[in-house]
Write a protein that holds these residues in place. Structure first.
Motif, PDB file in Angstrom:
ATOM      1  N   ASP A 180       0.811  -1.218   0.000  1.00  0.00           N
ATOM      2  CA  ASP A 180       0.000   0.000   0.000  1.00  0.00           C
ATOM      3  C   ASP A 180       0.843   1.265   0.000  1.00  0.00           C
ATOM      4  OD1 ASP A 180      -2.327  -1.468  -0.025  1.00  0.00           O
ATOM      5  OD2 ASP A 180      -2.641  -1.351   2.153  1.00  0.00           O
ATOM      6  N   ASN A 181       1.996   1.237   0.685  1.00  0.00           N
ATOM      7  CA  ASN A 181       2.859   2.417   0.708  1.00  0.00           C
ATOM      8  C   ASN A 181       3.379   2.751  -0.687  1.00  0.00           C
ATOM      9  OD1 ASN A 181       2.665   2.881   3.484  1.00  0.00           O
ATOM     10  ND2 ASN A 181       4.325   1.437   3.943  1.00  0.00           N
ATOM     11  N   ILE A 182       3.808   1.726  -1.415  1.00  0.00           N
ATOM     12  CA  ILE A 182       4.300   1.923  -2.780  1.00  0.00           C
ATOM     13  C   ILE A 182       3.152   2.348  -3.692  1.00  0.00           C
ATOM     14  CG2 ILE A 182       5.356   0.798  -4.777  1.00  0.00           C
ATOM     15  CD1 ILE A 182       7.299   1.279  -2.500  1.00  0.00           C
ATOM     16  N   ASP A 183       2.002   1.714  -3.539  1.00  0.00           N
ATOM     17  CA  ASP A 183       0.846   2.034  -4.378  1.00  0.00           C
ATOM     18  C   ASP A 183       0.450   3.498  -4.207  1.00  0.00           C
ATOM     19  OD1 ASP A 183      -1.032   0.862  -6.282  1.00  0.00           O
ATOM     20  OD2 ASP A 183      -2.578   1.224  -4.774  1.00  0.00           O
ATOM     21  N   ASP A 184       0.356   3.931  -2.958  1.00  0.00           N
ATOM     22  CA  ASP A 184      -0.029   5.323  -2.682  1.00  0.00           C
ATOM     23  C   ASP A 184       1.006   6.296  -3.222  1.00  0.00           C
ATOM     24  OD1 ASP A 184      -2.301   4.431  -1.396  1.00  0.00           O
ATOM     25  OD2 ASP A 184      -1.472   4.647   0.629  1.00  0.00           O
ATOM     26  N   LEU A 185       2.287   5.976  -3.035  1.00  0.00           N
ATOM     27  CA  LEU A 185       3.361   6.855  -3.506  1.00  0.00           C
ATOM     28  C   LEU A 185       3.304   7.042  -5.017  1.00  0.00           C
ATOM     29  CD1 LEU A 185       6.024   8.439  -3.254  1.00  0.00           C
ATOM     30  CD2 LEU A 185       7.220   6.232  -3.350  1.00  0.00           C
ATOM     31  N   LYS A 210     -11.692  12.846 -13.331  1.00  0.00           N
ATOM     32  CA  LYS A 210     -11.349  11.764 -14.262  1.00  0.00           C
ATOM     33  C   LYS A 210     -11.135  10.460 -13.510  1.00  0.00           C
ATOM     34  CE  LYS A 210      -8.412  10.401 -18.091  1.00  0.00           C
ATOM     35  NZ  LYS A 210      -7.201  10.672 -18.903  1.00  0.00           N
ATOM     36  N   ARG A 211     -10.509  10.544 -12.342  1.00  0.00           N
ATOM     37  CA  ARG A 211     -10.302   9.329 -11.543  1.00  0.00           C
ATOM     38  C   ARG A 211     -11.640   8.701 -11.176  1.00  0.00           C
ATOM     39  NH1 ARG A 211      -6.668   8.720  -5.978  1.00  0.00           N
ATOM     40  NH2 ARG A 211      -6.675   6.429  -5.953  1.00  0.00           N
ATOM     41  N   ASN A 212     -12.617   9.529 -10.799  1.00  0.00           N
ATOM     42  CA  ASN A 212     -13.950   9.013 -10.462  1.00  0.00           C
ATOM     43  C   ASN A 212     -14.622   8.388 -11.684  1.00  0.00           C
ATOM     44  OD1 ASN A 212     -13.691   9.867  -7.811  1.00  0.00           O
ATOM     45  ND2 ASN A 212     -14.745  11.806  -8.153  1.00  0.00           N
ATOM     46  N   ALA A 213     -14.422   8.998 -12.849  1.00  0.00           N
ATOM     47  CA  ALA A 213     -15.036   8.480 -14.074  1.00  0.00           C
ATOM     48  C   ALA A 213     -14.443   7.127 -14.469  1.00  0.00           C
ATOM     49  CB  ALA A 213     -14.854   9.478 -15.208  1.00  0.00           C
ATOM     50  N   LEU A 214     -13.152   6.933 -14.162  1.00  0.00           N
ATOM     51  CA  LEU A 214     -12.482   5.689 -14.522  1.00  0.00           C
ATOM     52  C   LEU A 214     -12.688   4.574 -13.502  1.00  0.00           C
ATOM     53  CD1 LEU A 214      -9.135   7.106 -15.921  1.00  0.00           C
ATOM     54  CD2 LEU A 214     -10.785   5.722 -17.198  1.00  0.00           C
ATOM     55  N   GLU A 215     -13.192   4.919 -12.319  1.00  0.00           N
ATOM     56  CA  GLU A 215     -13.412   3.907 -11.292  1.00  0.00           C
ATOM     57  C   GLU A 215     -14.406   2.870 -11.800  1.00  0.00           C
ATOM     58  OE1 GLU A 215     -14.327   3.691  -6.481  1.00  0.00           O
ATOM     59  OE2 GLU A 215     -14.801   5.499  -7.617  1.00  0.00           O
ATOM     60  N   ASN A 216     -14.060   1.607 -11.639  1.00  0.00           N
ATOM     61  CA  ASN A 216     -14.869   0.475 -12.107  1.00  0.00           C
ATOM     62  C   ASN A 216     -14.912   0.350 -13.630  1.00  0.00           C
ATOM     63  OD1 ASN A 216     -15.598  -0.239  -9.419  1.00  0.00           O
ATOM     64  ND2 ASN A 216     -17.204   1.333  -9.454  1.00  0.00           N
ATOM     65  N   VAL A 217     -14.105   1.169 -14.329  1.00  0.00           N
ATOM     66  CA  VAL A 217     -13.976   1.058 -15.787  1.00  0.00           C
ATOM     67  C   VAL A 217     -12.568   0.589 -16.136  1.00  0.00           C
ATOM     68  CG1 VAL A 217     -14.045   2.300 -17.987  1.00  0.00           C
ATOM     69  CG2 VAL A 217     -15.718   2.830 -16.202  1.00  0.00           C
ATOM     70  N   LEU A 218     -11.566   1.279 -15.594  1.00  0.00           N
ATOM     71  CA  LEU A 218     -10.177   0.866 -15.723  1.00  0.00           C
ATOM     72  C   LEU A 218      -9.815   0.092 -14.459  1.00  0.00           C
ATOM     73  CD1 LEU A 218      -7.204   3.151 -16.817  1.00  0.00           C
ATOM     74  CD2 LEU A 218      -6.955   1.311 -15.164  1.00  0.00           C
ATOM     75  N   LEU A 219      -9.495  -1.195 -14.616  1.00  0.00           N
ATOM     76  CA  LEU A 219      -9.310  -2.085 -13.466  1.00  0.00           C
ATOM     77  C   LEU A 219      -7.872  -2.606 -13.442  1.00  0.00           C
ATOM     78  CD1 LEU A 219     -12.641  -4.068 -13.977  1.00  0.00           C
ATOM     79  CD2 LEU A 219     -12.247  -2.166 -12.387  1.00  0.00           C
ATOM     80  N   PRO A 220      -6.972  -1.924 -12.713  1.00  0.00           N
ATOM     81  CA  PRO A 220      -5.564  -2.326 -12.723  1.00  0.00           C
ATOM     82  C   PRO A 220      -5.302  -3.547 -11.850  1.00  0.00           C
ATOM     83  CG  PRO A 220      -5.867  -0.463 -11.264  1.00  0.00           C
ATOM     84  CD  PRO A 220      -7.203  -0.716 -11.912  1.00  0.00           C
ATOM     85  N   GLU A 221      -4.239  -4.254 -12.191  1.00  0.00           N
ATOM     86  CA  GLU A 221      -3.756  -5.391 -11.411  1.00  0.00           C
ATOM     87  C   GLU A 221      -2.256  -5.225 -11.211  1.00  0.00           C
ATOM     88  OE1 GLU A 221      -6.196  -9.239 -12.647  1.00  0.00           O
ATOM     89  OE2 GLU A 221      -5.452  -8.176 -14.400  1.00  0.00           O
ATOM     90  N   THR A 222      -1.658  -6.068 -10.389  1.00  0.00           N
ATOM     91  CA  THR A 222      -0.229  -5.961 -10.134  1.00  0.00           C
ATOM     92  C   THR A 222       0.569  -6.503 -11.323  1.00  0.00           C
ATOM     93  OG1 THR A 222      -0.021  -8.145  -9.105  1.00  0.00           O
ATOM     94  CG2 THR A 222      -0.605  -6.287  -7.661  1.00  0.00           C
ATOM     95  N   LEU A 223       1.799  -6.040 -11.435  1.00  0.00           N
ATOM     96  CA  LEU A 223       2.691  -6.537 -12.473  1.00  0.00           C
ATOM     97  C   LEU A 223       2.861  -8.050 -12.347  1.00  0.00           C
ATOM     98  CD1 LEU A 223       4.781  -6.201 -14.733  1.00  0.00           C
ATOM     99  CD2 LEU A 223       6.461  -5.585 -12.975  1.00  0.00           C
ATOM    100  N   GLU A 224       2.992  -8.530 -11.128  1.00  0.00           N
ATOM    101  CA  GLU A 224       3.167  -9.972 -10.912  1.00  0.00           C
ATOM    102  C   GLU A 224       1.974 -10.753 -11.443  1.00  0.00           C
ATOM    103  OE1 GLU A 224       5.772  -7.665  -8.403  1.00  0.00           O
ATOM    104  OE2 GLU A 224       3.579  -7.624  -8.592  1.00  0.00           O
ATOM    105  N   HIS A 225       0.780 -10.208 -11.243  1.00  0.00           N
ATOM    106  CA  HIS A 225      -0.427 -10.875 -11.733  1.00  0.00           C
ATOM    107  C   HIS A 225      -0.394 -10.960 -13.256  1.00  0.00           C
ATOM    108  CE1 HIS A 225      -4.810 -11.751 -10.512  1.00  0.00           C
ATOM    109  NE2 HIS A 225      -4.624 -12.237 -11.729  1.00  0.00           N
ATOM    110  N   HIS A 226      -0.010  -9.879 -13.897  1.00  0.00           N
ATOM    111  CA  HIS A 226       0.066  -9.881 -15.361  1.00  0.00           C
ATOM    112  C   HIS A 226       1.076 -10.908 -15.866  1.00  0.00           C
ATOM    113  CE1 HIS A 226      -2.604  -6.615 -16.452  1.00  0.00           C
ATOM    114  NE2 HIS A 226      -2.077  -5.849 -15.513  1.00  0.00           N
ATOM    115  N   ILE A 227       2.245 -10.935 -15.256  1.00  0.00           N
ATOM    116  CA  ILE A 227       3.288 -11.865 -15.699  1.00  0.00           C
ATOM    117  C   ILE A 227       2.848 -13.306 -15.497  1.00  0.00           C
ATOM    118  CG2 ILE A 227       5.614 -12.703 -15.161  1.00  0.00           C
ATOM    119  CD1 ILE A 227       6.426  -9.776 -14.723  1.00  0.00           C
ATOM    120  N   ASN A 228       2.261 -13.605 -14.348  1.00  0.00           N
ATOM    121  CA  ASN A 228       1.802 -14.973 -14.092  1.00  0.00           C
ATOM    122  C   ASN A 228       0.697 -15.389 -15.062  1.00  0.00           C
ATOM    123  OD1 ASN A 228       3.588 -15.315 -11.968  1.00  0.00           O
ATOM    124  ND2 ASN A 228       2.128 -14.626 -10.418  1.00  0.00           N
ATOM    125  N   ARG A 229      -0.203 -14.450 -15.396  1.00  0.00           N
ATOM    126  CA  ARG A 229      -1.274 -14.783 -16.333  1.00  0.00           C
ATOM    127  C   ARG A 229      -0.720 -15.056 -17.733  1.00  0.00           C
ATOM    128  NH1 ARG A 229      -4.152 -10.340 -16.387  1.00  0.00           N
ATOM    129  NH2 ARG A 229      -5.708 -10.846 -14.831  1.00  0.00           N
TER     130      ARG A 229
END
Length: 242
Positions: free
Chosen positions: A171-176, A198-217
């Motif tokens: 969470d510290n890295i994410d917030d930073l 814009k952040r509110n407009a993208l909420e539940n539209v743009l759904l980010p995941e961690t880099l590790e999740h992307h690599i594993n997938r």
């Protein structure tokens, strides 16, 4: 058809989900340049990857092509003969402007535009596929199916280039990195109101995941060689080779 300055969120407005409609298409080049750190570097390197991976008489795909920047970059880098680029987007407004952008720039490799759902496109005889900030707008449970479809359609030695906004389990890295991204936007002229709306407009539209999740997938989809080749704050680009 000229591109305009992005001021879509400059005034208070009702919170509606972000959509790639005509208003966004009209300002998209300015929006992405001022909103996505490292975007220009990614586009420039797509050309270099195309020069290394695109083979003669093969197809290249730009899935979620928006205004065609990745398609034009691929075209600029392709050195082999007989290749074709297929650019797909589900927004008619974006695709219309994409056609004008492509017509305005010289490109040596043919670019075929298709209006459609990238999840339903048949990938065939592909030497390179670009998913440039596209997967993040697809439901998480449907992302593996798309990557598996791409893997099956890639020829041996073919390349998938995947660029995404990511989150972090710490969470510290994410917030930073979110704060640094917002600072990047402010330095590019966006106000606190624009950033917030814009952040509110993208909420539940743009759904980010961690880099590790992307690599594993990607590895689950079949790719054996997978690596992040670029990161700028919470934006990354990954290469995956079949």
């Amino acid at each position: 058809m000229s591109d305009k300055t992005d001021n879509l969120f400059a005034k208070p407005k009702a919170a509606l989900p972000f959509s790639f409609d005509e208003s966004v298409a009209e300002v998209f080049p300015d929006m992405i340049k001022r909103s996505v750190p490292g975007y220009t570097e990614i586009i420039n390197n797509i050309s270099k990857f195309a020069g290394r991976f695109v083979t003669s008489n093969s197809n290249c795909y730009d899935l979620g092509c928006s205004l065609g920047a990745a398609s034009l970059a691929m075209s600029a880098g392709i050195e082999k003969t007989g290749a074709k680029i297929i650019a797909v987007d589900n927004s008619s407004a974006m695709l219309e402007r994409c056609r004008h952008h492509i017509d305005a720039f010289k490109h040596k490799t043919p670019i075929e535009l298709q209006l459609g759902d990238v999840q339903k496109i048949s990938i065939q005889n592909a030497s390179m596929v670009a998913l440039n900030f596209t997967l993040q707008f697809i439901a998480k449970e449907e992302r593996l199916n798309l990557l598996e479809n791409i893997y099956q359609g890639l020829n041996s030695g073919g390349l998938l280039l995947l660029s995404e906004k990511v989150s972090f389990s710490d969470d510290n890295i994410d917030d930073l990195l979110i704060e640094l991204h917002h600072q990047f936007k402010k330095e590019n002229g966006y106000s606190d109101l624009e950033i917030s709306q814009k952040r509110n407009a993208l909420e539940n539209v743009l759904l980010p995941e961690t880099l590790e999740h992307h690599i594993n997938r990607l590895k689950s989809a079949g790719f054996s060689s997978v690596s992040c080749w670029m990161q700028n704050y919470n934006f990354v680009s990954i290469i995956a080779i079949k």
